[in-house]
Design a protein around this motif. Structure first.
Motif, PDB file in Angstrom:
ATOM      1  N   ARG A  24       0.815  -1.213   0.000  1.00  0.00           N
ATOM      2  CA  ARG A  24       0.000   0.000   0.000  1.00  0.00           C
ATOM      3  C   ARG A  24       0.850   1.265   0.000  1.00  0.00           C
ATOM      4  O   ARG A  24       0.362   2.328  -0.333  1.00  0.00           O
ATOM      5  CB  ARG A  24      -0.921   0.026   1.219  1.00  0.00           C
ATOM      6  N   VAL A  25       2.130   1.179   0.393  1.00  0.00           N
ATOM      7  CA  VAL A  25       2.988   2.360   0.471  1.00  0.00           C
ATOM      8  C   VAL A  25       4.197   2.134  -0.439  1.00  0.00           C
ATOM      9  O   VAL A  25       4.888   1.123  -0.318  1.00  0.00           O
ATOM     10  CB  VAL A  25       3.451   2.623   1.917  1.00  0.00           C
ATOM     11  N   PHE A  26       4.448   3.072  -1.336  1.00  0.00           N
ATOM     12  CA  PHE A  26       5.580   3.024  -2.252  1.00  0.00           C
ATOM     13  C   PHE A  26       6.374   4.312  -2.095  1.00  0.00           C
ATOM     14  O   PHE A  26       5.871   5.310  -1.576  1.00  0.00           O
ATOM     15  CB  PHE A  26       5.098   2.897  -3.705  1.00  0.00           C
ATOM     16  N   THR A  27       7.616   4.288  -2.561  1.00  0.00           N
ATOM     17  CA  THR A  27       8.443   5.485  -2.529  1.00  0.00           C
ATOM     18  C   THR A  27       8.392   6.165  -3.887  1.00  0.00           C
ATOM     19  O   THR A  27       7.963   5.570  -4.879  1.00  0.00           O
ATOM     20  CB  THR A  27       9.896   5.138  -2.181  1.00  0.00           C
ATOM     21  N   VAL A  28       8.845   7.415  -3.921  1.00  0.00           N
ATOM     22  CA  VAL A  28       8.894   8.149  -5.177  1.00  0.00           C
ATOM     23  C   VAL A  28       9.852   7.449  -6.143  1.00  0.00           C
ATOM     24  O   VAL A  28       9.610   7.376  -7.342  1.00  0.00           O
ATOM     25  CB  VAL A  28       9.316   9.615  -4.939  1.00  0.00           C
ATOM     26  N   ARG A  29      10.931   6.893  -5.611  1.00  0.00           N
ATOM     27  CA  ARG A  29      11.900   6.171  -6.441  1.00  0.00           C
ATOM     28  C   ARG A  29      11.251   4.951  -7.098  1.00  0.00           C
ATOM     29  O   ARG A  29      11.461   4.686  -8.279  1.00  0.00           O
ATOM     30  CB  ARG A  29      13.091   5.746  -5.605  1.00  0.00           C
ATOM     31  N   GLU A  30      10.436   4.213  -6.344  1.00  0.00           N
ATOM     32  CA  GLU A  30       9.745   3.060  -6.924  1.00  0.00           C
ATOM     33  C   GLU A  30       8.744   3.499  -7.986  1.00  0.00           C
ATOM     34  O   GLU A  30       8.586   2.828  -9.005  1.00  0.00           O
ATOM     35  CB  GLU A  30       9.030   2.262  -5.827  1.00  0.00           C
ATOM     36  N   LEU A  31       8.088   4.626  -7.748  1.00  0.00           N
ATOM     37  CA  LEU A  31       7.162   5.155  -8.742  1.00  0.00           C
ATOM     38  C   LEU A  31       7.906   5.535 -10.020  1.00  0.00           C
ATOM     39  O   LEU A  31       7.398   5.338 -11.122  1.00  0.00           O
ATOM     40  CB  LEU A  31       6.411   6.367  -8.178  1.00  0.00           C
ATOM     41  N   ASN A  32       9.119   6.040  -9.874  1.00  0.00           N
ATOM     42  CA  ASN A  32       9.918   6.428 -11.031  1.00  0.00           C
ATOM     43  C   ASN A  32      10.482   5.213 -11.763  1.00  0.00           C
ATOM     44  O   ASN A  32      10.476   5.163 -12.990  1.00  0.00           O
ATOM     45  CB  ASN A  32      11.066   7.338 -10.577  1.00  0.00           C
ATOM     46  N   ARG A  33      10.944   4.211 -11.026  1.00  0.00           N
ATOM     47  CA  ARG A  33      11.616   3.061 -11.645  1.00  0.00           C
ATOM     48  C   ARG A  33      10.681   1.930 -12.030  1.00  0.00           C
ATOM     49  O   ARG A  33      10.959   1.180 -12.965  1.00  0.00           O
ATOM     50  CB  ARG A  33      12.689   2.524 -10.704  1.00  0.00           C
ATOM     51  N   GLN A  34       9.597   1.757 -11.299  1.00  0.00           N
ATOM     52  CA  GLN A  34       8.645   0.673 -11.574  1.00  0.00           C
ATOM     53  C   GLN A  34       7.222   1.211 -11.553  1.00  0.00           C
ATOM     54  O   GLN A  34       6.416   0.852 -10.696  1.00  0.00           O
ATOM     55  CB  GLN A  34       8.790  -0.436 -10.530  1.00  0.00           C
ATOM     56  N   PRO A  35       6.876   2.070 -12.511  1.00  0.00           N
ATOM     57  CA  PRO A  35       5.538   2.680 -12.469  1.00  0.00           C
ATOM     58  C   PRO A  35       4.414   1.660 -12.659  1.00  0.00           C
ATOM     59  O   PRO A  35       3.349   1.807 -12.065  1.00  0.00           O
ATOM     60  CB  PRO A  35       5.573   3.692 -13.604  1.00  0.00           C
ATOM     61  N   GLN A  36       4.652   0.623 -13.447  1.00  0.00           N
ATOM     62  CA  GLN A  36       3.577  -0.344 -13.706  1.00  0.00           C
ATOM     63  C   GLN A  36       3.190  -1.109 -12.447  1.00  0.00           C
ATOM     64  O   GLN A  36       2.013  -1.361 -12.208  1.00  0.00           O
ATOM     65  CB  GLN A  36       3.993  -1.329 -14.810  1.00  0.00           C
TER      66      GLN A  36
END
Length: 117
Positions: free
Chosen positions: A30-42
């Motif tokens: 349920r919680v992601f980091t901005v880095r994960e959003l940038n590197r693994q958006p799918q």
């Protein structure tokens, strides 16, 4: 080379077979980091779609909610439109030679609905 050394080279090393325990299915995060959003958006978007929304946490500690946009539902048709479509279908059935609710009539009706005629 001594006999002991020669004997040591000819013996193969015993291999151990590692058995891994079956892993249980993991629930989406349920919680992601901005880095994960940038590197693994799918993966982040898939989790948001599956869960209805996820949090994206910045390095400063701020959290943002990422939710999928709801698909607008088509408007319900009025009674007059439904009645008009029903009359059109009845006219098409009569034109195709449907003789009511007999077995042959149901076959013709099914073909009309399927668009085969």
């Amino acid at each position: 080379m001594s006999a002991i050394m020669a004997d040591m080279k000819t013996k193969p090393a015993a291999k151990k077979s590692a058995r891994h325990a079956a892993s249980a299915p993991v629930a989406p995060r349920r919680v992601f980091t901005v880095r994960e959003l940038n590197r693994q958006p799918q993966s982040v978007l898939s989790a948001a779609l599956k869960l209805g929304g996820v949090h994206v946490q910045a390095r400063s500690g701020e959290r943002f909610i990422l939710k999928p946009d709801p698909v607008p539902q088509p408007e319900t048709n009025s009674r007059e439109e439904f009645h008009h479509r029903l009359k059109e279908m009845h006219a098409r059935m009569s034109a195709e030679g449907s003789d009511g609710f007999t077995a042959e009539g149901w076959e013709t009706f099914s073909k009309i609905i399927a668009g085969e005629t």
